[in-house]
Design a protein around this motif. Structure first.
Motif, PDB file in Angstrom:
ATOM      1  N   THR A 164      11.412  -8.185  -2.670  1.00  0.00           N
ATOM      2  CA  THR A 164      10.324  -7.543  -1.930  1.00  0.00           C
ATOM      3  C   THR A 164      10.249  -8.152  -0.533  1.00  0.00           C
ATOM      4  OG1 THR A 164       8.575  -9.128  -2.464  1.00  0.00           O
ATOM      5  CG2 THR A 164       9.042  -7.433  -4.117  1.00  0.00           C
ATOM      6  N   SER A 165       9.325  -7.664   0.263  1.00  0.00           N
ATOM      7  CA  SER A 165       9.123  -8.254   1.586  1.00  0.00           C
ATOM      8  C   SER A 165       8.570  -9.672   1.490  1.00  0.00           C
ATOM      9  CB  SER A 165       8.189  -7.374   2.427  1.00  0.00           C
ATOM     10  OG  SER A 165       6.959  -7.168   1.757  1.00  0.00           O
ATOM     11  N   ASP A 166       8.020 -10.058   0.326  1.00  0.00           N
ATOM     12  CA  ASP A 166       7.597 -11.445   0.111  1.00  0.00           C
ATOM     13  C   ASP A 166       8.786 -12.358  -0.167  1.00  0.00           C
ATOM     14  OD1 ASP A 166       4.932 -10.800   0.441  1.00  0.00           O
ATOM     15  OD2 ASP A 166       4.525 -10.611  -1.697  1.00  0.00           O
ATOM     16  N   ASN A 222      -5.713  -9.348   1.243  1.00  0.00           N
ATOM     17  CA  ASN A 222      -4.582  -8.694   0.578  1.00  0.00           C
ATOM     18  C   ASN A 222      -4.305  -7.333   1.205  1.00  0.00           C
ATOM     19  OD1 ASN A 222      -6.745  -7.182  -0.388  1.00  0.00           O
ATOM     20  ND2 ASN A 222      -6.220  -7.397  -2.540  1.00  0.00           N
ATOM     21  N   ILE A 223      -3.042  -6.907   1.152  1.00  0.00           N
ATOM     22  CA  ILE A 223      -2.661  -5.541   1.486  1.00  0.00           C
ATOM     23  C   ILE A 223      -1.638  -5.091   0.457  1.00  0.00           C
ATOM     24  CG2 ILE A 223      -3.081  -5.818   3.967  1.00  0.00           C
ATOM     25  CD1 ILE A 223      -0.009  -5.966   4.335  1.00  0.00           C
ATOM     26  N   ALA A 226      -7.167  -9.617  -6.817  1.00  0.00           N
ATOM     27  CA  ALA A 226      -5.734  -9.330  -6.837  1.00  0.00           C
ATOM     28  C   ALA A 226      -5.056  -9.685  -5.522  1.00  0.00           C
ATOM     29  CB  ALA A 226      -5.511  -7.846  -7.144  1.00  0.00           C
ATOM     30  N   VAL A 227      -4.236 -10.733  -5.544  1.00  0.00           N
ATOM     31  CA  VAL A 227      -3.386 -11.053  -4.394  1.00  0.00           C
ATOM     32  C   VAL A 227      -2.250 -11.953  -4.865  1.00  0.00           C
ATOM     33  CG1 VAL A 227      -4.819 -13.036  -3.699  1.00  0.00           C
ATOM     34  CG2 VAL A 227      -3.278 -11.972  -2.045  1.00  0.00           C
ATOM     35  N   HIS A 228      -1.032 -11.619  -4.468  1.00  0.00           N
ATOM     36  CA  HIS A 228       0.128 -12.384  -4.901  1.00  0.00           C
ATOM     37  C   HIS A 228       0.055 -13.843  -4.437  1.00  0.00           C
ATOM     38  CE1 HIS A 228       3.011  -9.578  -6.758  1.00  0.00           C
ATOM     39  NE2 HIS A 228       3.730 -10.665  -6.973  1.00  0.00           N
ATOM     40  N   GLY A 229       0.611 -14.726  -5.251  1.00  0.00           N
ATOM     41  CA  GLY A 229       0.720 -16.137  -4.891  1.00  0.00           C
ATOM     42  C   GLY A 229       1.994 -16.395  -4.110  1.00  0.00           C
ATOM     43  N   ASP A 276       1.420  -4.898  -6.762  1.00  0.00           N
ATOM     44  CA  ASP A 276       1.903  -4.443  -5.459  1.00  0.00           C
ATOM     45  C   ASP A 276       1.124  -5.050  -4.299  1.00  0.00           C
ATOM     46  OD1 ASP A 276      -0.400  -3.084  -6.126  1.00  0.00           O
ATOM     47  OD2 ASP A 276       0.425  -1.075  -5.824  1.00  0.00           O
ATOM     48  N   THR A 277       0.417  -6.140  -4.547  1.00  0.00           N
ATOM     49  CA  THR A 277      -0.366  -6.791  -3.498  1.00  0.00           C
ATOM     50  C   THR A 277       0.450  -7.875  -2.805  1.00  0.00           C
ATOM     51  OG1 THR A 277      -1.263  -8.523  -4.927  1.00  0.00           O
ATOM     52  CG2 THR A 277      -2.478  -6.427  -4.853  1.00  0.00           C
ATOM     53  N   THR A 278       0.016  -8.257  -1.608  1.00  0.00           N
ATOM     54  CA  THR A 278       0.615  -9.384  -0.907  1.00  0.00           C
ATOM     55  C   THR A 278      -0.443 -10.066  -0.052  1.00  0.00           C
ATOM     56  OG1 THR A 278       2.302 -10.083   0.703  1.00  0.00           O
ATOM     57  CG2 THR A 278       1.382  -7.872   0.983  1.00  0.00           C
ATOM     58  N   PRO A 279      -0.348 -11.386   0.100  1.00  0.00           N
ATOM     59  CA  PRO A 279      -1.247 -12.103   1.009  1.00  0.00           C
ATOM     60  C   PRO A 279      -0.749 -12.071   2.450  1.00  0.00           C
ATOM     61  CG  PRO A 279       0.191 -13.667  -0.050  1.00  0.00           C
ATOM     62  CD  PRO A 279       0.541 -12.306  -0.627  1.00  0.00           C
ATOM     63  N   ASN A 280       0.432 -11.509   2.655  1.00  0.00           N
ATOM     64  CA  ASN A 280       1.017 -11.443   3.992  1.00  0.00           C
ATOM     65  C   ASN A 280       0.442 -10.230   4.715  1.00  0.00           C
ATOM     66  OD1 ASN A 280       2.703 -13.793   3.718  1.00  0.00           O
ATOM     67  ND2 ASN A 280       3.913 -12.591   2.285  1.00  0.00           N
ATOM     68  N   VAL A 281      -0.821 -10.400   5.139  1.00  0.00           N
ATOM     69  CA  VAL A 281      -1.677  -9.297   5.550  1.00  0.00           C
ATOM     70  C   VAL A 281      -1.334  -8.715   6.915  1.00  0.00           C
ATOM     71  CG1 VAL A 281      -3.613 -10.022   4.112  1.00  0.00           C
ATOM     72  CG2 VAL A 281      -3.389 -10.963   6.422  1.00  0.00           C
ATOM     73  N   ASN A 282      -0.415  -9.335   7.649  1.00  0.00           N
ATOM     74  CA  ASN A 282       0.002  -8.774   8.934  1.00  0.00           C
ATOM     75  C   ASN A 282       1.153  -7.791   8.790  1.00  0.00           C
ATOM     76  OD1 ASN A 282      -1.958 -10.298  10.111  1.00  0.00           O
ATOM     77  ND2 ASN A 282      -0.598 -11.742  11.110  1.00  0.00           N
TER      78      ASN A 282
END
Length: 753
Positions: free
Chosen positions: A433-435, A222-223, A270-273, A320-326
């Motif tokens: 969001t960016s997601d 996560n980031i 904590a990481v978004h689905g 405010d987490t995301t799995p899109n870690v790049n």
């Protein structure tokens, strides 16, 4: 929750809703009764041999470290086609098939000597918990008889993993119903009935055992997708933490006393689905579903785990987490990262997209999703196999109450008297969001008034905010005044769930909204400090506090006041004004004494939220009929497999299909891979529960009712043995008049070499 295309969705839906509202007033609600719930369907129980009721509540256990523990798992997969997916609010994201079945996982903890000291924590592969779903579960428990009478509002927590790739149309309030065209009984009932079955399995398998807690860091799953808002929090506060998102996974291990085998785990991370992107339409449980699947598979061959082991991967302060870690990058050819303060590219949100570990593959995020799930599963396995566990000891307690946040008045620690506001969404809510970026000219970090005249009209038509609401929500510009919109029924919740569960020194704060990283930290710390200062927990066993959600209802986001003032997506989606987080903390601490060992009175019920299940509009059409082309029959192969494939290949076959909404095959499967044994017999080795097997349905002619089903097996994931295999398809066709008939299809035999 991502709000991609919310602007388009709301604009297109507004006129429709106003017309429908008038029709409802004049003609009454439509009676939509097209779903086919197979009440006579036999449930193929997941093997759970530890569920042998070794000791029930009447058999006392004096050891404070011993509890009644039970785990259960059941299928909640709703309609996988022709229904909008819940999460991105993208009207074009309509289901076309299934990659992995969705489940409810239930965990029961209770006192061996007192049946009233017990709670259920549920982890559903859904976008969130919800008022309608929870009401259905509570009614179902009541109808299951006196054996389930100890499960009440105060001790049942219904949480979602926050997946954005499951069927929608099951929520209580109008706003999330808009993009799904209303409420779908079939989708709703699949979740409720599966959740109840998971509870039943957990309850019937209650056994004496122990609970222990461990934790570990997962650094690469996560980031923070809203770093600019996070940086608005005080420097001194941020300096206390090594990361801008929580990297720690906290895990509970449930171990039965009879043989020392673990029957399940429950963890919080904590990481978004949102690993699976908004442009893919195949139903799956996203990264937490993958994590649970991989962990349960691994435990099947672990000598320290009981058969039927259940793994719950619960959500935490996910906001405010995301799995899109790049990171988030501009997909406009510039090769630049999105602008930090507002996640734009050239002033627009649309080209800003988060990138997962395998960005660049044209797979809708599938491989990145599997990787983020694998990282969580590996992290949980590392904790599970360590020796650094803390024994949980003490009583089981819980409370639940409803609080009206449309005007909740309280005093801050500095003596200032403040209040919350009726729910409202700001401009940046529509930016996404960016997601999942939004549409039109909306951007994140927009505290000004809308500069789009169309949206000024839309916002005013829904429920124009008055001067008091505008002042209360400041600096949020009110785009959608949903808390004061009640036509044809409430658009968003004003009454929120406040719930906390406790077993010994382990305390679970159950959040109905998506708390951001810093919001979760403040909330947990406040509960921790009061638990210590009030001696709620013994000084010899310091409290361990986790936050789980979104649960029970869906109240969107919970940002800190500093993040709220920035008005990025999370702040704009914080419903009840700048004091929302402090209101949750204040209400939680006010009721925390009900968790004390000497507390003998139940927490007050509070005001009841509206129940919109029977008055929810549905514009979702049902299955009329299915047809097979002339000279063909349902299940017939139209494109067969090749004679042989090398291992690692994709193997597929296409069949004459029928609409899967005719029968959801709960606890069953639409697909299977069978392997031929040395004696010529066939045995199933893969089905719908497996990530590598994908079912795709396509309507080829609406007038004649023709459809195709394509089943694909990715043999690169689990490295199957060389041998002979075939693909099976299980379907159900609907004739004119409504009769539903089951059928099967079988591919040719192929070899893997």
């Amino acid at each position: 929750m991502g709000r991609s295309h919310i602007a388009v969705a709301l604009g297109a839906s507004l006129v429709t809703l106003l017309i429908v509202a008038q029709l409802v007033l004049n003609l009454g609600l439509p009676n939509v009764d097209f779903w086919h719930w197979r009440l006579d369907q036999s449930y193929h129980d997941i093997p759970q041999t530890h569920m042998n009721s070794e000791k029930q509540a009447t058999e006392l256990a004096d050891d404070p470290s011993q509890y009644l523990i039970g785990v259960g798992k059941a299928d909640i997969t709703g309609p996988v086609v022709e229904l909008n997916l819940m999460g991105y609010a993208n009207t074009s994201q309509v289901g076309t098939g299934l990659r992995q079945r969705l489940y409810s996982r239930a965990f029961i903890v209770g006192s061996p000597s007192n049946t009233n000291e017990r709670f259920i924590y549920m982890v559903l592969d859904t976008q969130s918990g919800d008022t309608a779903i929870r009401n259905g579960i509570m009614e179902g428990l009541k109808n299951m008889g006196s054996a389930y009478s100890m499960y009440t509002q105060k001790n049942v927590a219904v949480t979602g993993t926050h997946s954005h790739s499951g069927p929608g149309a099951w929520l209580n309030y109008l706003l999330p119903q808009i993009t799904s065209l209303g409420f779908d009984k079939q989708s709703y009932q699949a979740i409720v009935d599966g959740a109840l079955l998971s509870i039943k399995r957990a309850h019937e398998g209650l056994t004496i055992g122990t609970i222990s807690s461990g934790s570990g860091k997962i650094n690469d799953a996560n980031i923070n997708r809203s770093l600019y808002a996070y940086l608005a929090n005080p420097q001194a506060e941020r300096d206390r933490y090594p990361d801008d998102v929580d990297k720690t996974m906290t895990l509970l291990k449930f171990t039965r006393a009879s043989d020392g085998k673990a029957i399940g785990i429950l963890n919080w991370f904590a990481v978004h689905g949102t690993s699976l992107l908004g442009n893919q339409t195949i139903v799956a449980a996203d990264n937490k579903g993958v994590a649970a699947y991989l962990f349960e598979q691994a435990m099947a061959s672990n000598s320290n785990a009981a058969p039927g082991f259940v793994a719950g991967f619960s959500q935490a302060n996910v906001g405010d987490t995301t799995p899109n870690v790049n990171g988030a990058w501009c997909e406009d050819g510039s090769g630049a990262q999105c602008r930090l303060n507002d996640s734009t590219c050239g002033g627009k949100s649309q080209d800003c997209h988060g990138r997962g570990p395998y960005f660049g593959l044209n797979d809708g995020g599938v491989k990145s999703c599997y990787e983020i799930g694998k990282r969580q599963s590996s992290g949980a396995a590392s904790i599970f196999s360590s020796n650094e566990f803390t024994s949980i000891e003490g009583n089981v307690r819980s409370f639940h109450t409803f609080v009206d946040f449309s005007n909740y008045t309280f005093t801050l620690s500095n003596g200032t008297k403040v209040r919350t506001c009726p729910a409202a969404m700001g401009n940046s809510f529509a930016a996404g969001t960016s997601d999942g970026p939004g549409a039109f000219d909306f951007v994140q970090n927009d505290p000004g008034a809308p500069n789009n005249p169309f949206w000024n009209v839309v916002g005013s038509a829904i429920a124009p905010p008055g001067p008091e609401q505008i002042k209360c929500q400041y600096p949020k510009p009110v785009l959608l005044n949903v808390g004061e919109a009640h036509t044809p029924y409430d658009w968003s919740p004003n009454i929120v769930d406040i719930q906390v569960l406790r077993v010994g020194q382990f305390i679970i704060v159950v959040s109905p909204g998506e708390a951001t990283t810093m919001s979760g930290r403040r909330w947990r710390e406040a509960v921790h400090n009061q638990a210590v200062s009030s001696s709620l927990v013994s000084s010899s066993t310091p409290p361990i506090v986790v936050l789980g959600g979104p649960a029970n209802s869906y109240t969107h986001y919970i940002a800190t006041e500093e993040e709220y003032n920035v008005q990025r997506y999370e702040g704009a989606s914080t419903l009840y004004g700048p004091h929302t987080l402090n209101a949750y903390i204040n209400a939680t601490l006010s009721y925390l004494p009900y968790l004390a060992d000497d507390s003998t009175t139940p927490s007050p019920a509070g005001p009841s939220p509206p129940d919109n299940r029977e008055r929810s509009i549905s514009l979702i059409t049902g299955v009329v009929y299915d047809g097979a082309p002339i000279g063909k029959k349902f299940g017939q192969v139209t494109t067969d497999v090749s004679a042989s494939y090398s291992r690692g290949s994709f193997v597929s076959a296409t069949f004459v299909g029928a609409n899967p909404r005719n029968n959801l095959h709960l606890e069953g499967t639409f697909t299977a891979i069978e392997q031929q044994g040395g004696d010529g017999t066939w045995s199933r080795i893969r089905d719908d529960k497996d990530w590598e097997l994908v079912y795709e349905w396509k309507r080829t002619n609406g007038l004649t009712g023709y459809s195709d089903v394509k089943i694909t097996w990715d043999t690169s994931i689990s490295s199957p043995a060389a041998g002979s295999y075939r693909i099976k398809y299980y379907g159900d066709s609907k004739a004119v008049g409504g009769k539903i008939t089951a059928f099967e299809g079988t591919s040719g035999v192929f070899k893997l070499t």
